[in-house]
Write a protein that holds these residues in place. Structure first.
Motif, PDB file in Angstrom:
ATOM      1  N   GLU A   1       0.828  -1.218   0.000  1.00 45.11           N
ATOM      2  CA  GLU A   1       0.000   0.000   0.000  1.00 45.11           C
ATOM      3  C   GLU A   1       0.860   1.264   0.000  1.00 45.11           C
ATOM      4  N   LEU A   2       1.965   1.226   0.743  1.00 47.63           N
ATOM      5  CA  LEU A   2       2.827   2.400   0.863  1.00 47.63           C
ATOM      6  C   LEU A   2       3.938   2.455  -0.173  1.00 47.63           C
ATOM      7  N   GLY A   3       3.956   1.459  -1.083  1.00 47.46           N
ATOM      8  CA  GLY A   3       4.936   1.472  -2.166  1.00 47.46           C
ATOM      9  C   GLY A   3       6.322   0.978  -1.786  1.00 47.46           C
ATOM     10  N   PHE A   4       6.415   0.180  -0.726  1.00 45.57           N
ATOM     11  CA  PHE A   4       7.703  -0.370  -0.312  1.00 45.57           C
ATOM     12  C   PHE A   4       7.970  -1.737  -0.902  1.00 45.57           C
ATOM     13  N   MET A   5       7.033  -2.255  -1.718  1.00 52.36           N
ATOM     14  CA  MET A   5       7.211  -3.574  -2.358  1.00 52.36           C
ATOM     15  C   MET A   5       6.962  -3.443  -3.839  1.00 52.36           C
TER      16      MET A   5
END
Length: 119
Positions: free
Chosen positions: A115-119
């Motif tokens: 969701e937070l763009g860390f993957m």
């Protein structure tokens, strides 16, 4: 002998009562509470450390914040209690705040990282 001493190798975060029939409902209720600065619920952020449920269905939640200076530090435990207490079968909810261990991004679920763009 001091029985209060920390046991070598003991986890810093006490395990939750995951086998209790109310556990999943309490987790779902925690997922309705959001950190106002991050668009992810507090459970998937890894802010909920422990959910303990005793034999009388009293619930003790130990949680943290992303930072000790979080502007909602005084309000967040009430939000969590307000989300969990109405559940059928829950006798009472106490929410305790801790900063030991401090929160880290590695505590987030895969869903939160995505969701937070860390993957």
């Amino acid at each position: 002998m001091n029985t209060e001493a920390k046991i070598e190798g003991a986890p810093l975060i006490k395990p939750s009562t995951t086998e209790h029939p109310l556990y999943e409902q309490i987790v779902d209720a925690c997922r309705t509470v959001f950190d106002p600065e991050i668009p992810v619920n507090i459970f998937d952020l890894g802010l909920v450390y422990t959910i303990e449920i005793d034999a009388e269905n009293a619930v003790q939640i130990t949680m943290t914040l992303t930072a000790p200076g979080c502007p909602v530090a005084g309000e967040m435990p009430g939000w969590v209690a307000d989300a969990v207490e109405p559940l059928a079968g829950v006798k009472h909810v106490d929410v305790a705040m801790t900063f030991d261990p401090p929160w880290g991004m590695e505590m987030m679920s895969d869903e939160a990282r995505l969701e937070l763009g860390f993957m």
